[in-house]
Design a protein around this motif. Structure first.
Motif, PDB file in Angstrom:
ATOM      1  N   THR A 114       0.803  -1.243   0.000  1.00  0.00           N
ATOM      2  CA  THR A 114       0.000   0.000   0.000  1.00  0.00           C
ATOM      3  C   THR A 114       0.829   1.283   0.000  1.00  0.00           C
ATOM      4  O   THR A 114       0.510   2.217  -0.721  1.00  0.00           O
ATOM      5  N   ASP A 152       8.203  -2.402  10.816  1.00  0.00           N
ATOM      6  CA  ASP A 152       8.580  -3.812  10.962  1.00  0.00           C
ATOM      7  C   ASP A 152       9.379  -4.214   9.732  1.00  0.00           C
ATOM      8  O   ASP A 152       9.450  -3.485   8.747  1.00  0.00           O
ATOM      9  N   ARG A 193      10.689  -7.938   7.405  1.00  0.00           N
ATOM     10  CA  ARG A 193      10.733  -9.385   7.225  1.00  0.00           C
ATOM     11  C   ARG A 193      12.182  -9.814   7.376  1.00  0.00           C
ATOM     12  O   ARG A 193      13.106  -9.083   6.968  1.00  0.00           O
ATOM     13  N   HIS A 229      -4.078  -7.116  11.316  1.00  0.00           N
ATOM     14  CA  HIS A 229      -2.733  -6.922  11.900  1.00  0.00           C
ATOM     15  C   HIS A 229      -2.199  -5.558  11.533  1.00  0.00           C
ATOM     16  O   HIS A 229      -2.518  -4.986  10.499  1.00  0.00           O
ATOM     17  N   ALA A 287       1.788  -3.469  11.737  1.00  0.00           N
ATOM     18  CA  ALA A 287       3.210  -3.811  11.855  1.00  0.00           C
ATOM     19  C   ALA A 287       3.324  -5.313  11.629  1.00  0.00           C
ATOM     20  O   ALA A 287       2.705  -5.843  10.714  1.00  0.00           O
ATOM     21  N   LYS A 329     -10.613  -3.795   3.868  1.00  0.00           N
ATOM     22  CA  LYS A 329      -9.862  -3.314   5.045  1.00  0.00           C
ATOM     23  C   LYS A 329     -10.694  -2.299   5.836  1.00  0.00           C
ATOM     24  O   LYS A 329     -10.658  -2.277   7.071  1.00  0.00           O
TER      25      LYS A 329
HETATM   26  O1  LIG Z   1       5.658  -5.527   6.589  1.00  0.00           O
HETATM   27  C1  LIG Z   1       4.450  -5.392   6.408  1.00  0.00           C
HETATM   28  O2  LIG Z   1       3.753  -6.179   5.735  1.00  0.00           O
HETATM   29  C2  LIG Z   1       3.744  -4.178   6.952  1.00  0.00           C
HETATM   30  O3  LIG Z   1       4.397  -3.402   7.768  1.00  0.00           O
HETATM   31  C3  LIG Z   1       2.382  -4.597   7.376  1.00  0.00           C
HETATM   32  O4  LIG Z   1       1.957  -4.257   8.634  1.00  0.00           O
HETATM   33  C4  LIG Z   1       1.480  -3.987   6.335  1.00  0.00           C
HETATM   34  O5  LIG Z   1       1.196  -2.649   6.666  1.00  0.00           O
HETATM   35  C5  LIG Z   1       0.227  -4.792   6.192  1.00  0.00           C
HETATM   36  O6  LIG Z   1       0.598  -6.144   6.035  1.00  0.00           O
HETATM   37  C6  LIG Z   1      -0.551  -4.323   4.970  1.00  0.00           C
HETATM   38  O7  LIG Z   1       0.214  -4.655   3.847  1.00  0.00           O
HETATM   39  P1  LIG Z   1      -0.282  -4.275   2.373  1.00  0.00           P
HETATM   40  O8  LIG Z   1      -0.124  -2.793   2.266  1.00  0.00           O
HETATM   41  O9  LIG Z   1       0.644  -5.009   1.471  1.00  0.00           O
HETATM   42  O10 LIG Z   1      -1.718  -4.721   2.283  1.00  0.00           O
END
Ligand SMILES: O=C(O)[C@H](O)[C@@H](O)[C@H](O)[C@H](O)COP(=O)(O)O
Length: 256
Positions: free
Chosen positions: A65, A89, A91, A159, A161, A222
């Motif tokens: 997004t 956050d 990965r 969720h 972060a 959402k």
């Molecule tokens: O690392 C991440 O994925 C983000 O920090 C997470 O919290 C994200 O804001 C949501 O998952 C929405 O993700 P999208 O924008 O891809 O729907």
């Protein structure tokens, strides 16, 4: 007697439908218009922090997004050399991996004049986030807190972060550490059945240090998850913890 029972029943119904938790809504026709408006709002927060304290600290979410928003923010005129950026956050993947939030920030926000900003990565070259927790937690505490502005995304599961609905399933204490509004560790190493890889994430104790808290979500699904969580005091979704615990009214930036 019948009248009294009906009045009591009506009163009970009133009590059971509490007001939704507060949000300051900004609704836009499309992603591009939202991205531009959110970039201007966050840039103003950063300029204000720099004017007050000589520096600004920003935490932003990854995922898909925020790409347009981050690119628009990069074009804003401000003293980027005095801005520190930390991902909300990340990965636990290599920094050049397509799913890396650090890579997303380098490709979008840290471009042009904004490349002068300092990035505080949450990901380090260790096999697991748990093995990097202490050094990352130390750096975030010493260099990134208190934050001046935070932009949160949200998943369709509610969720924010990397604080997923199953928080605590892998490690009992994580729900408390992650979702308590203050007084807890600012960073947490997370594993979740909802995430393809281990994560490192800021907790609400860190996120809630910011006087400017934005929720950037797009799409009807959402929005429905958000509105339901805002209305339902029984919701256990992490987004409910954000709405219920935030010390400031979150600003919602939403487009269909
Ligand atoms: O690392 C991440 O994925 C983000 O920090 C997470 O919290 C994200 O804001 C949501 O998952 C929405 O993700 P999208 O924008 O891809 O729907």
């Amino acid at each position: 007697m019948k009248m009294r029972a009906e009045r009591l029943h009506a009163e009970r119904l009133t009590v059971l439908t509490p007001d939704p938790l507060p949000l300051r809504e900004h609704v836009f026709d499309d992603s591009a218009t939202l991205a531009s408006a959110l970039a201007k709002a966050v840039a103003a927060d950063l300029r204000g922090a720099i004017a007050r304290r000589g520096r600004a600290r920003l935490a932003v979410s990854g995922g898909s997004t925020p790409r347009a928003f981050l690119t628009e923010l990069s074009k804003q005129t401000l003293d980027w050399a005095h801005v520190l950026v930390v991902p909300v956050d990340d990965r636990w993947v290599e920094p050049d991996h397509p799913r890396s939030n650090e890579r997303l920030l380098r490709e979008t926000l840290l471009q042009g004049a904004a490349a002068q900003a300092q990035l505080l990565p949450l990901r380090r070259p260790t096999p697991t986030p748990e093995s990097a927790l202490l050094p990352v937690l130390t750096r975030v505490t010493n260099e990134a807190l208190p934050l001046d502005a935070v932009v949160l995304g949200m998943g369709e599961d509610g969720h924010i972060a990397s604080l997923f609905p199953d928080l605590g399933a892998h490690c009992k204490g994580h729900r408390d550490i992650g979702l308590q509004p203050s007084g807890r560790a600012p960073v947490l190493a997370i594993r979740s059945a909802a995430a393809p890889e281990p994560r490192m994430t800021l907790t609400l104790s860190a996120i809630f240090t910011a006087p400017a808290l934005y929720l950037h979500i797009e799409g009807a699904k959402k929005r429905e998850v958000l509105d339901t969580a805002a209305r339902d005091p029984r919701s256990t979704l992490p987004i409910r913890s954000v709405l219920a615990g935030a010390p400031v009214v979150p600003q919602l930036f939403w487009s269909p």
